[in-house]
Scaffold this active site. Sequence first.
Site, short mmCIF file in Angstrom:
data_model
loop_
_atom_site.label_atom_id
_atom_site.label_comp_id
_atom_site.label_asym_id
_atom_site.label_seq_id
_atom_site.Cartn_x
_atom_site.Cartn_y
_atom_site.Cartn_z
N SER A 268 -42.96 -19.69 0.86
CA SER A 268 -42.56 -19.86 -0.54
C SER A 268 -41.63 -21.05 -0.76
O SER A 268 -41.51 -21.53 -1.88
CB SER A 268 -41.88 -18.59 -1.06
N ASP B 232 -32.79 -16.57 -6.89
CA ASP B 232 -33.21 -15.19 -7.13
C ASP B 232 -32.84 -14.22 -6.01
O ASP B 232 -33.36 -13.11 -5.96
CB ASP B 232 -34.72 -15.13 -7.38
N HIS C 262 -34.53 -17.28 -2.82
CA HIS C 262 -34.89 -18.69 -2.94
C HIS C 262 -33.76 -19.45 -3.64
O HIS C 262 -32.83 -18.84 -4.17
CB HIS C 262 -36.19 -18.83 -3.73
#
Length: 390
Positions: A43, A346, A349
Amino acid sequence: MASPLKKLISSFLLILSSFTIIVASSNPPPCRRYKSIISFGDSIADTGNYIHLANVNPPPQAAFLPYGETFFHSPSGRYSDGRLIIDFIAEFLGLPYVPPYFGSKNVSFDQGINFAVYGATALDRAFLLEKGITSDFTNVSLSVQLNIFKQILPNLCASTSRDCREMLGDSLILMGEIGGNDFNYPFFEGKSLNDIRELVPLVIKAISSAIVDLIDLGGKTFLVPGNFPPGCSTAYLTLFQTDKEEEHDPVTGCLPWLNEFGEQQNEQLNGELQRLRKLYPHVNIIYADYYNSMYPFFQEPVKYGFKRPLAACCGIGGKYNFTINQECGNRGVSSCQNPSEYVNWDGYHLTEATYRKMAHGILNGPYAIPAFDWSCLSSGSVDNQYSLSG
């Protein structure tokens, strides 16, 4: 008729000329003009693959605001409020943002292609399951990403009107970040630190094998990121939350034992990259020091424009504005007014502001080892694009 001495001199000059050609061809040019970016990872580099792969209802969090709010002003599939490090690299090179491979229709991959997927691991999912480690997000591990790339490579080269080896040689190949999830999953499943340490050499071997495969295909420049400081992660600080002040670093508030694990992993990765450099002296293998490019933000947050370095911008509850299973993108979870004041987006991340500053440190030094040489580019520096204050 030439004298024996002249023949000897002529032979010597021919040998010397051949030796010069061999030496020149075995060393990479000091500065390369990359024509494309090829990306693998999770990610941290995913520019939209996961939201096209995920077969869930409702869709993943990154399909909803506030993801993407800062720069794209709508969800882009990136797990941040805006751009990622890969985006800043593309901007600096004058290339378009690297499109995700999955779900892209009628998109030209001539100047880049991205296989990075949220939740991806360096080790195959089946192997992790044998170890009792569940990976429910995706089975698109590093080897799966690489195999897909190999399968589509002939068509990819044909569309670029370049030879495959030439195309890979002209590309900056971003190898991650990958491997972080191989440790995230067992940590959050309560596995012991010793069990998790046993995975480190296996993860590094998987990354190394992928690099070698791509070298064999013609790859000449690799940017290989290490891991972040896990002891400063909002999610880890919440998972291992303790009221004992002595267990936290007095300056940063991070968890030293977790950061030591991250440092040890990065040292082993660095050692493997040094080994590969000796085996492939014609290839430029660059270590991206994500750990040390980020750690100063916790040591001196005000200097870098951060006000709440350990808390999540988008989250709810607890000491760090983060609650596991009540995460950004879910109903009732709000985001902060000024993401640029936060390191963490978050809980897992980072914010665009953090990625921007990290990109500065990697592209312009000192967190790329060996450093990039941009002397052949018109800009010659990223200072004007990515100032320290962001």
